[in-house]
Design a protein around this motif. Structure first.
Motif, PDB file in Angstrom:
ATOM      1  N   ALA A  88       0.843  -1.193   0.000  1.00  0.00           N
ATOM      2  CA  ALA A  88       0.000   0.000   0.000  1.00  0.00           C
ATOM      3  C   ALA A  88       0.879   1.243   0.000  1.00  0.00           C
ATOM      4  CB  ALA A  88      -0.913   0.003   1.219  1.00  0.00           C
ATOM      5  N   ASP A  89       0.499   2.215  -0.821  1.00  0.00           N
ATOM      6  CA  ASP A  89       1.251   3.465  -0.933  1.00  0.00           C
ATOM      7  C   ASP A  89       0.357   4.460  -1.659  1.00  0.00           C
ATOM      8  OD1 ASP A  89       3.309   5.341  -0.856  1.00  0.00           O
ATOM      9  OD2 ASP A  89       4.797   4.005  -1.735  1.00  0.00           O
ATOM     10  N   GLU A  90       0.948   5.544  -2.091  1.00  0.00           N
ATOM     11  CA  GLU A  90       0.223   6.516  -2.896  1.00  0.00           C
ATOM     12  C   GLU A  90      -0.179   5.863  -4.216  1.00  0.00           C
ATOM     13  OE1 GLU A  90      -0.688   9.633  -1.970  1.00  0.00           O
ATOM     14  OE2 GLU A  90       0.106   9.017  -0.025  1.00  0.00           O
ATOM     15  N   PRO A  91      -1.359   6.197  -4.758  1.00  0.00           N
ATOM     16  CA  PRO A  91      -1.801   5.577  -6.014  1.00  0.00           C
ATOM     17  C   PRO A  91      -0.772   5.646  -7.147  1.00  0.00           C
ATOM     18  CG  PRO A  91      -3.623   6.733  -5.014  1.00  0.00           C
ATOM     19  CD  PRO A  91      -2.395   7.060  -4.192  1.00  0.00           C
ATOM     20  N   ALA A  92      -0.035   6.751  -7.266  1.00  0.00           N
ATOM     21  CA  ALA A  92       0.975   6.872  -8.336  1.00  0.00           C
ATOM     22  C   ALA A  92       2.096   5.861  -8.131  1.00  0.00           C
ATOM     23  CB  ALA A  92       1.533   8.283  -8.385  1.00  0.00           C
ATOM     24  N   ALA A  93       2.521   5.655  -6.883  1.00  0.00           N
ATOM     25  CA  ALA A  93       3.573   4.668  -6.591  1.00  0.00           C
ATOM     26  C   ALA A  93       3.075   3.258  -6.840  1.00  0.00           C
ATOM     27  CB  ALA A  93       4.057   4.822  -5.151  1.00  0.00           C
ATOM     28  N   VAL A  94       1.823   3.008  -6.508  1.00  0.00           N
ATOM     29  CA  VAL A  94       1.229   1.690  -6.733  1.00  0.00           C
ATOM     30  C   VAL A  94       1.144   1.408  -8.233  1.00  0.00           C
ATOM     31  CG1 VAL A  94      -0.920   0.363  -6.529  1.00  0.00           C
ATOM     32  CG2 VAL A  94       0.015   1.555  -4.537  1.00  0.00           C
ATOM     33  N   GLU A  95       0.729   2.398  -9.008  1.00  0.00           N
ATOM     34  CA  GLU A  95       0.646   2.219 -10.455  1.00  0.00           C
ATOM     35  C   GLU A  95       2.033   1.954 -11.048  1.00  0.00           C
ATOM     36  OE1 GLU A  95      -1.036   4.365 -14.506  1.00  0.00           O
ATOM     37  OE2 GLU A  95      -1.542   5.201 -12.547  1.00  0.00           O
ATOM     38  N   GLU A  96       3.033   2.671 -10.582  1.00  0.00           N
ATOM     39  CA  GLU A  96       4.404   2.476 -11.064  1.00  0.00           C
ATOM     40  C   GLU A  96       4.907   1.068 -10.712  1.00  0.00           C
ATOM     41  OE1 GLU A  96       8.700   4.301  -9.903  1.00  0.00           O
ATOM     42  OE2 GLU A  96       7.105   5.766 -10.290  1.00  0.00           O
ATOM     43  N   ALA A  97       4.646   0.623  -9.482  1.00  0.00           N
ATOM     44  CA  ALA A  97       5.059  -0.722  -9.058  1.00  0.00           C
ATOM     45  C   ALA A  97       4.331  -1.791  -9.865  1.00  0.00           C
ATOM     46  CB  ALA A  97       4.797  -0.915  -7.563  1.00  0.00           C
ATOM     47  N   PHE A  98       3.039  -1.573 -10.136  1.00  0.00           N
ATOM     48  CA  PHE A  98       2.267  -2.514 -10.941  1.00  0.00           C
ATOM     49  C   PHE A  98       2.898  -2.678 -12.325  1.00  0.00           C
ATOM     50  CE2 PHE A  98      -0.926  -3.268 -14.217  1.00  0.00           C
ATOM     51  CZ  PHE A  98      -1.474  -4.460 -13.790  1.00  0.00           C
ATOM     52  N   GLU A  99       3.217  -1.571 -12.967  1.00  0.00           N
ATOM     53  CA  GLU A  99       3.826  -1.624 -14.295  1.00  0.00           C
ATOM     54  C   GLU A  99       5.174  -2.331 -14.258  1.00  0.00           C
ATOM     55  OE1 GLU A  99       2.336  -1.002 -17.151  1.00  0.00           O
ATOM     56  OE2 GLU A  99       0.534  -0.343 -16.100  1.00  0.00           O
ATOM     57  N   ALA A 100       5.952  -2.113 -13.207  1.00  0.00           N
ATOM     58  CA  ALA A 100       7.254  -2.784 -13.086  1.00  0.00           C
ATOM     59  C   ALA A 100       7.069  -4.292 -12.939  1.00  0.00           C
ATOM     60  CB  ALA A 100       8.026  -2.219 -11.893  1.00  0.00           C
ATOM     61  N   PHE A 101       6.114  -4.715 -12.101  1.00  0.00           N
ATOM     62  CA  PHE A 101       5.832  -6.148 -11.955  1.00  0.00           C
ATOM     63  C   PHE A 101       5.351  -6.742 -13.273  1.00  0.00           C
ATOM     64  CE2 PHE A 101       5.367  -5.627  -7.227  1.00  0.00           C
ATOM     65  CZ  PHE A 101       6.308  -6.591  -6.892  1.00  0.00           C
ATOM     66  N   LYS A 102       4.470  -6.031 -13.946  1.00  0.00           N
ATOM     67  CA  LYS A 102       3.931  -6.508 -15.223  1.00  0.00           C
ATOM     68  C   LYS A 102       5.056  -6.696 -16.246  1.00  0.00           C
ATOM     69  CE  LYS A 102       0.530  -5.150 -18.691  1.00  0.00           C
ATOM     70  NZ  LYS A 102      -0.484  -4.138 -19.041  1.00  0.00           N
ATOM     71  N   ASP A 103       5.954  -5.725 -16.336  1.00  0.00           N
ATOM     72  CA  ASP A 103       7.083  -5.828 -17.265  1.00  0.00           C
ATOM     73  C   ASP A 103       7.986  -7.011 -16.907  1.00  0.00           C
ATOM     74  OD1 ASP A 103       6.133  -3.599 -18.570  1.00  0.00           O
ATOM     75  OD2 ASP A 103       7.604  -2.221 -17.703  1.00  0.00           O
ATOM     76  N   THR A 104       8.230  -7.187 -15.608  1.00  0.00           N
ATOM     77  CA  THR A 104       9.074  -8.297 -15.157  1.00  0.00           C
ATOM     78  C   THR A 104       8.439  -9.637 -15.489  1.00  0.00           C
ATOM     79  OG1 THR A 104       9.984  -6.951 -13.376  1.00  0.00           O
ATOM     80  CG2 THR A 104      10.193  -9.339 -13.148  1.00  0.00           C
ATOM     81  N   LEU A 105       7.143  -9.773 -15.206  1.00  0.00           N
ATOM     82  CA  LEU A 105       6.453 -11.039 -15.509  1.00  0.00           C
ATOM     83  C   LEU A 105       6.391 -11.301 -17.011  1.00  0.00           C
ATOM     84  CD1 LEU A 105       3.559 -10.941 -12.904  1.00  0.00           C
ATOM     85  CD2 LEU A 105       5.472 -12.559 -12.980  1.00  0.00           C
ATOM     86  N   THR A 106       6.236 -10.261 -17.797  1.00  0.00           N
ATOM     87  CA  THR A 106       6.224 -10.427 -19.255  1.00  0.00           C
ATOM     88  C   THR A 106       7.551 -11.017 -19.720  1.00  0.00           C
ATOM     89  OG1 THR A 106       4.641  -8.633 -19.538  1.00  0.00           O
ATOM     90  CG2 THR A 106       5.968  -9.219 -21.460  1.00  0.00           C
ATOM     91  N   GLY A 107       8.638 -10.626 -19.078  1.00  0.00           N
ATOM     92  CA  GLY A 107       9.957 -11.170 -19.416  1.00  0.00           C
ATOM     93  C   GLY A 107      10.115 -12.631 -19.030  1.00  0.00           C
ATOM     94  N   CYS A 108       9.241 -13.131 -18.159  1.00  0.00           N
ATOM     95  CA  CYS A 108       9.314 -14.529 -17.713  1.00  0.00           C
ATOM     96  C   CYS A 108       8.498 -15.476 -18.591  1.00  0.00           C
ATOM     97  CB  CYS A 108       8.804 -14.655 -16.277  1.00  0.00           C
ATOM     98  SG  CYS A 108       9.818 -13.796 -15.068  1.00  0.00           S
ATOM     99  N   LEU A 109       7.724 -14.934 -19.527  1.00  0.00           N
ATOM    100  CA  LEU A 109       6.886 -15.786 -20.371  1.00  0.00           C
ATOM    101  C   LEU A 109       7.755 -16.605 -21.314  1.00  0.00           C
ATOM    102  CD1 LEU A 109       4.089 -13.218 -21.264  1.00  0.00           C
ATOM    103  CD2 LEU A 109       4.098 -14.910 -19.415  1.00  0.00           C
ATOM    104  N   VAL A 110       7.468 -17.899 -21.391  1.00  0.00           N
ATOM    105  CA  VAL A 110       8.219 -18.775 -22.294  1.00  0.00           C
ATOM    106  C   VAL A 110       7.249 -19.740 -22.969  1.00  0.00           C
ATOM    107  CG1 VAL A 110      10.398 -18.701 -21.024  1.00  0.00           C
ATOM    108  CG2 VAL A 110       8.731 -20.428 -20.445  1.00  0.00           C
TER     109      VAL A 110
END
Length: 137
Positions: A23-45
């Motif tokens: 939990a954090d400010e909505p802007a920080a949460v959105e930024e963290a979400f995008e970072a996780f999404k990018d990381t998981l996209t890199g794990c797709l095989v």
């Protein structure tokens, strides 16, 4: 914060559910979400098969729709199967990350077993993830 639920049936099947919250400010949460999404996209095989010590294993990591939770979500399923000759062991781990206001949540539902079908259906997994989302602060 995180919560882990684990259930195991006599050497046949196991189910684990894990929820992580940030939990954090909505802007920080959105930024963290995008970072996780990018990381998981890199794990797709794509599906890969390998042979090691006489055991044939197949693995794949791909996105799936996931239940309609949060304001934005990203869902990945990791599946594997190992054929030991007399027993085939299957594993499916579904991870859904989603953001809801100032909260970023990740819910992972993992099932493994040696039966033909794993204990949880896609509907079961969706219900678990929806229940976790419904109980967010």
């Amino acid at each position: 914060a995180y919560t882990v639920f684990f259930a195991e049936a006599v050497d046949v099947e196991s189910v684990a559910v894990m929820q992580n919250l940030f939990a954090d400010e909505p802007a920080a949460v959105e930024e963290a979400f995008e970072a996780f999404k990018d990381t998981l996209t890199g794990c797709l095989v794509p599906e890969q098969t390998m042979l090691e010590d006489g055991v044939v294993s197949t693995a794949v990591a791909e996105t799936f729709e996931g239940p309609a939770v949060g304001e934005d979500r990203f869902a990945v399923v990791f599946r594997s199967e190992s054929d030991f000759g007399d027993v085939v062991r299957r594993t499916a781990e579904r991870l859904v990350i989603f953001r809801q206001g100032p909260v970023l949540a990740g819910v992972k539902v993992g099932v493994s077993g040696a039966g033909e079908d794993l204990a949880l259906t896609e509907d079961d997994v969706a219900q678990i993830i929806e229940a976790a989302a419904a109980n967010l602060p």
